[in-house]
Design a protein around this motif. Structure first.
Motif, PDB file in Angstrom:
ATOM      1  N   ASP A 199     -15.779  -1.565   0.374  1.00  0.00           N
ATOM      2  CA  ASP A 199     -16.666  -2.062  -0.673  1.00  0.00           C
ATOM      3  C   ASP A 199     -16.356  -1.425  -2.019  1.00  0.00           C
ATOM      4  OD1 ASP A 199     -17.939  -3.725   1.050  1.00  0.00           O
ATOM      5  OD2 ASP A 199     -19.763  -2.512   1.262  1.00  0.00           O
ATOM      6  N   GLY A 200     -16.261  -2.264  -3.047  1.00  0.00           N
ATOM      7  CA  GLY A 200     -16.092  -1.774  -4.410  1.00  0.00           C
ATOM      8  C   GLY A 200     -14.671  -1.449  -4.814  1.00  0.00           C
ATOM      9  N   LEU A 201     -13.688  -1.736  -3.954  1.00  0.00           N
ATOM     10  CA  LEU A 201     -12.300  -1.406  -4.268  1.00  0.00           C
ATOM     11  C   LEU A 201     -11.470  -2.658  -4.523  1.00  0.00           C
ATOM     12  CD1 LEU A 201     -11.483   1.398  -1.659  1.00  0.00           C
ATOM     13  CD2 LEU A 201     -12.062   1.685  -4.081  1.00  0.00           C
ATOM     14  N   ASP A 202     -10.388  -2.478  -5.276  1.00  0.00           N
ATOM     15  CA  ASP A 202      -9.401  -3.532  -5.490  1.00  0.00           C
ATOM     16  C   ASP A 202      -8.396  -3.460  -4.341  1.00  0.00           C
ATOM     17  OD1 ASP A 202      -7.568  -5.376  -6.380  1.00  0.00           O
ATOM     18  OD2 ASP A 202      -6.784  -4.126  -8.007  1.00  0.00           O
ATOM     19  N   VAL A 203      -8.700  -4.139  -3.242  1.00  0.00           N
ATOM     20  CA  VAL A 203      -7.826  -4.149  -2.076  1.00  0.00           C
ATOM     21  C   VAL A 203      -7.148  -5.513  -1.998  1.00  0.00           C
ATOM     22  CG1 VAL A 203      -7.669  -3.912   0.431  1.00  0.00           C
ATOM     23  CG2 VAL A 203      -9.294  -2.520  -0.858  1.00  0.00           C
ATOM     24  N   ARG A 204      -5.833  -5.503  -2.010  1.00  0.00           N
ATOM     25  CA  ARG A 204      -5.059  -6.749  -2.010  1.00  0.00           C
ATOM     26  C   ARG A 204      -4.540  -6.998  -0.597  1.00  0.00           C
ATOM     27  NH1 ARG A 204      -2.228  -5.532  -7.956  1.00  0.00           N
ATOM     28  NH2 ARG A 204      -4.216  -4.843  -8.875  1.00  0.00           N
ATOM     29  N   PHE A 205      -5.212  -7.892   0.093  1.00  0.00           N
ATOM     30  CA  PHE A 205      -4.900  -8.164   1.495  1.00  0.00           C
ATOM     31  C   PHE A 205      -3.678  -9.073   1.620  1.00  0.00           C
ATOM     32  CE2 PHE A 205      -9.424  -7.047   1.669  1.00  0.00           C
ATOM     33  CZ  PHE A 205      -9.415  -6.139   2.721  1.00  0.00           C
ATOM     34  N   GLY A 206      -3.094  -9.042   2.805  1.00  0.00           N
ATOM     35  CA  GLY A 206      -1.940  -9.886   3.080  1.00  0.00           C
ATOM     36  C   GLY A 206      -0.682  -9.460   2.346  1.00  0.00           C
ATOM     37  N   ARG A 207      -0.607  -8.199   1.938  1.00  0.00           N
ATOM     38  CA  ARG A 207       0.563  -7.693   1.188  1.00  0.00           C
ATOM     39  C   ARG A 207       1.289  -6.690   2.071  1.00  0.00           C
ATOM     40  NH1 ARG A 207      -0.228  -8.629  -4.223  1.00  0.00           N
ATOM     41  NH2 ARG A 207       2.033  -8.392  -4.389  1.00  0.00           N
ATOM     42  N   ARG A 208       2.296  -7.159   2.770  1.00  0.00           N
ATOM     43  CA  ARG A 208       3.072  -6.314   3.679  1.00  0.00           C
ATOM     44  C   ARG A 208       4.199  -5.646   2.897  1.00  0.00           C
ATOM     45  NH1 ARG A 208       3.580  -6.014   9.318  1.00  0.00           N
ATOM     46  NH2 ARG A 208       2.079  -7.723   9.512  1.00  0.00           N
ATOM     47  N   PHE A 209       4.072  -4.341   2.693  1.00  0.00           N
ATOM     48  CA  PHE A 209       5.045  -3.574   1.907  1.00  0.00           C
ATOM     49  C   PHE A 209       6.409  -3.575   2.587  1.00  0.00           C
ATOM     50  CE2 PHE A 209       7.179   0.535   1.239  1.00  0.00           C
ATOM     51  CZ  PHE A 209       7.339   0.519  -0.133  1.00  0.00           C
ATOM     52  N   GLU A 210       7.487  -3.704   1.770  1.00  0.00           N
ATOM     53  CA  GLU A 210       8.858  -3.719   2.288  1.00  0.00           C
ATOM     54  C   GLU A 210       9.654  -2.519   1.815  1.00  0.00           C
ATOM     55  OE1 GLU A 210      11.751  -6.812   0.939  1.00  0.00           O
ATOM     56  OE2 GLU A 210      11.608  -7.454   3.047  1.00  0.00           O
ATOM     57  N   ARG A 211       9.702  -2.283   0.505  1.00  0.00           N
ATOM     58  CA  ARG A 211      10.482  -1.168  -0.046  1.00  0.00           C
ATOM     59  C   ARG A 211      10.064  -0.928  -1.489  1.00  0.00           C
ATOM     60  NH1 ARG A 211      14.619  -3.184  -3.369  1.00  0.00           N
ATOM     61  NH2 ARG A 211      14.792  -5.467  -3.228  1.00  0.00           N
ATOM     62  N   TYR A 212      10.567   0.150  -2.073  1.00  0.00           N
ATOM     63  CA  TYR A 212      10.298   0.435  -3.478  1.00  0.00           C
ATOM     64  C   TYR A 212      11.586   0.825  -4.187  1.00  0.00           C
ATOM     65  CZ  TYR A 212      10.492   5.430  -2.244  1.00  0.00           C
ATOM     66  OH  TYR A 212      10.890   6.662  -1.797  1.00  0.00           O
ATOM     67  N   GLU A 213      11.572   0.726  -5.522  1.00  0.00           N
ATOM     68  CA  GLU A 213      12.670   1.175  -6.370  1.00  0.00           C
ATOM     69  C   GLU A 213      12.092   2.115  -7.419  1.00  0.00           C
ATOM     70  OE1 GLU A 213      15.170  -1.942  -8.047  1.00  0.00           O
ATOM     71  OE2 GLU A 213      14.421  -3.322  -6.508  1.00  0.00           O
ATOM     72  N   GLN A 214      12.730   3.258  -7.602  1.00  0.00           N
ATOM     73  CA  GLN A 214      12.281   4.221  -8.596  1.00  0.00           C
ATOM     74  C   GLN A 214      13.125   4.101  -9.852  1.00  0.00           C
ATOM     75  OE1 GLN A 214      12.268   7.647  -5.721  1.00  0.00           O
ATOM     76  NE2 GLN A 214      10.515   8.329  -6.931  1.00  0.00           N
ATOM     77  N   GLY A 215      12.450   3.997 -10.993  1.00  0.00           N
ATOM     78  CA  GLY A 215      13.097   3.966 -12.299  1.00  0.00           C
ATOM     79  C   GLY A 215      12.140   4.565 -13.303  1.00  0.00           C
ATOM     80  N   ASP A 216      12.002   3.916 -14.484  1.00  0.00           N
ATOM     81  CA  ASP A 216      10.991   4.370 -15.438  1.00  0.00           C
ATOM     82  C   ASP A 216       9.599   4.270 -14.819  1.00  0.00           C
ATOM     83  OD1 ASP A 216      12.935   4.875 -17.299  1.00  0.00           O
ATOM     84  OD2 ASP A 216      12.781   2.895 -18.223  1.00  0.00           O
ATOM     85  N   ASP A 217       9.426   3.237 -13.999  1.00  0.00           N
ATOM     86  CA  ASP A 217       8.243   3.157 -13.159  1.00  0.00           C
ATOM     87  C   ASP A 217       8.711   2.819 -11.742  1.00  0.00           C
ATOM     88  OD1 ASP A 217       8.961   0.535 -13.351  1.00  0.00           O
ATOM     89  OD2 ASP A 217       7.123  -0.168 -14.305  1.00  0.00           O
ATOM     90  N   ILE A 218       7.781   2.556 -10.851  1.00  0.00           N
ATOM     91  CA  ILE A 218       8.136   2.251  -9.466  1.00  0.00           C
ATOM     92  C   ILE A 218       7.891   0.770  -9.228  1.00  0.00           C
ATOM     93  CG2 ILE A 218       7.653   2.721  -7.036  1.00  0.00           C
ATOM     94  CD1 ILE A 218       6.625   5.468  -7.870  1.00  0.00           C
ATOM     95  N   LYS A 219       8.916   0.076  -8.737  1.00  0.00           N
ATOM     96  CA  LYS A 219       8.781  -1.328  -8.386  1.00  0.00           C
ATOM     97  C   LYS A 219       8.512  -1.441  -6.884  1.00  0.00           C
ATOM     98  CE  LYS A 219       9.728  -3.410 -12.354  1.00  0.00           C
ATOM     99  NZ  LYS A 219       9.646  -2.219 -13.206  1.00  0.00           N
ATOM    100  N   LEU A 220       7.448  -2.128  -6.527  1.00  0.00           N
ATOM    101  CA  LEU A 220       7.068  -2.324  -5.132  1.00  0.00           C
ATOM    102  C   LEU A 220       7.464  -3.727  -4.703  1.00  0.00           C
ATOM    103  CD1 LEU A 220       3.432  -0.899  -5.361  1.00  0.00           C
ATOM    104  CD2 LEU A 220       5.541   0.351  -4.862  1.00  0.00           C
TER     105      LEU A 220
END
Length: 385
Positions: A111-132
């Motif tokens: 309750d009260g959170l920004d939860v994004r359902f149906g988003r199955r994480f695969e990998r990330y890339e690190q640079g100036d920011d992080i790409k998910l």
């Protein structure tokens, strides 16, 4: 600062509340499709440390909702032999413990959170920011990435590929006996948690949970509404294979134990009986901190034999939220402290699992003698426990 939390379990959601309450931009990405997808599991013991973390991180209304939904979980602890004769009984602690439904606790935390359902994480890339990168092809960005995605963490697999978990050679079979149908269960098995210490290389744990769990009139009626006695039998020589009747296997192994225990297992509905292949995190050297970090089972998964895994995850969430709120080198400060207490808990839980499910007759006889001695000598009992 934009923070992304991968995984909508207890630890990740508690962290998100702690950050949101401080005005931090935080989003939780959850692979389940909706908030009602994960409707399973036993109740979880929330000790005073875990409760303090929840109280600090949650909004006041959510904490009150948690308290209304949770039963009592700190009514002492007993060590019994296989005939249910007491070896040692520990009195309840002064501080309150809670018995919380994982299902209902998760509803409170969502309750009260920004939860994004149906988003199955695969990998990330690190640079100036992080790409998910997610399996559906979508891409998000953040400044700090927190892997709270459990024992099979994909964040950990990329960030610390040499870490992970390993089997410890202990297998457990667990089940539930619903207490509203069985008033013959002895009070001592209902009033406190108990560990059975037999002569054989095995162990059995029993803990009753009351029927609290519906927090508001409009909540879904989950299966935790009925009070039940949870039991778990574990042994090092227990091998589970396809087609094995789990309940019958436990009954075969405890046939010479107390008839009460055999009746408990025999009366437990077959659909509640399941296998636990117990794993524990591998030892790992300290790593160089970056803007990616981990919490809970994603970094320090532990056996269930001390009942502290969820509480350590909540402690992680509390600590990380504090460090981020304070600014500076927050991830490094968090990981320095988390590494010490987290992997200490892993070691203690692993030792407890091996003591619970292994050890020859001589070692177990000595252990029983120690328990009886501590029971008879109050000063020794206080020093040991």
């Amino acid at each position: 600062m934009r923070i992304a939390v991968i995984g909508g379990g207890i630890g990740g959601l508690c962290l998100a509340h702690g950050l949101r309450g401080a005005g931090v931009d935080v989003a939780v990405y959850e692979r389940e499709l909706s908030r009602t997808d994960r409707l399973q599991g036993y109740r979880v013991h929330i000790n005073p440390d875990g409760a303090a973390a929840l109280r600090e991180c949650l909004p006041a209304a959510s904490w009150e909702r948690f308290e209304r939904s949770a039963g009592s979980g700190g009514n002492g602890f007993g060590f019994l032999d296989e005939r249910l004769r007491p070896l040692l009984v520990l009195d309840p602690e002064a501080e309150r413990h809670y018995s919380a439904s994982r299902i209902t606790l998760r509803q409170v935390l969502l309750d009260g959170l920004d939860v994004r359902f149906g988003r199955r994480f695969e990998r990330y890339e690190q640079g100036d920011d992080i790409k998910l990168h997610f399996e559906d092809g979508s891409v998000e960005s953040c400044d700090v990435l927190v892997g709270a995605d459990g024992i099979r963490s994909r964040v950990r697999a990329q960030y610390l590929p040499h870490a992970g978990t390993e089997k410890i050679g202990v297998t457990a079979i667990a089940g539930k006996l619903f207490l509203d149908d069985h008033d013959w269960v002895p009070r001592e098995l209902v009033d406190r948690a108990n560990t059975v210490v037999p002569t054989s290389r095995a162990g059995m744990f029993l803990a009753a949970h009351d029927g609290l769990g519906v927090t508001d009139q409009d909540d879904l009626l989950f299966d935790n509404v009925r009070p039940y006695l949870m039991w778990a039998y574990a042994a090092v020589d227990l091998t589970v294979h396809d087609g094995l009747d789990l309940r019958r296997e436990v009954l075969r192994r405890i046939g010479r134990w107390s008839p009460v225990l055999t009746r408990i297992v025999e009366s437990s509905p077959a659909e509640t009986v399941s296998e636990w292949r117990i794993q524990s995190s591998k030892p790992v050297e300290r790593w160089q901190s970056t803007n990616v970090t981990l919490l809970g089972d994603a970094i320090h998964a532990m056996t269930p034999m001390r009942g502290v895994g969820a509480n350590i995850a909540l402690k992680d969430a509390q600590l990380l939220a504090r460090c981020i709120r304070e600014g500076g080198d927050s991830i490094a400060r968090y990981e320095k402290e988390m590494y010490d207490y987290g992997f200490a808990a892993v070691r203690d839980s692993l030792q407890a699992a091996r003591r619970f499910a292994d050890g020859g007759p001589v070692a177990r006889t000595i252990f029983k003698t120690v328990l009886r001695t501590a029971s008879a000598v109050p000063a020794l009992k206080r020093a040991m426990f």
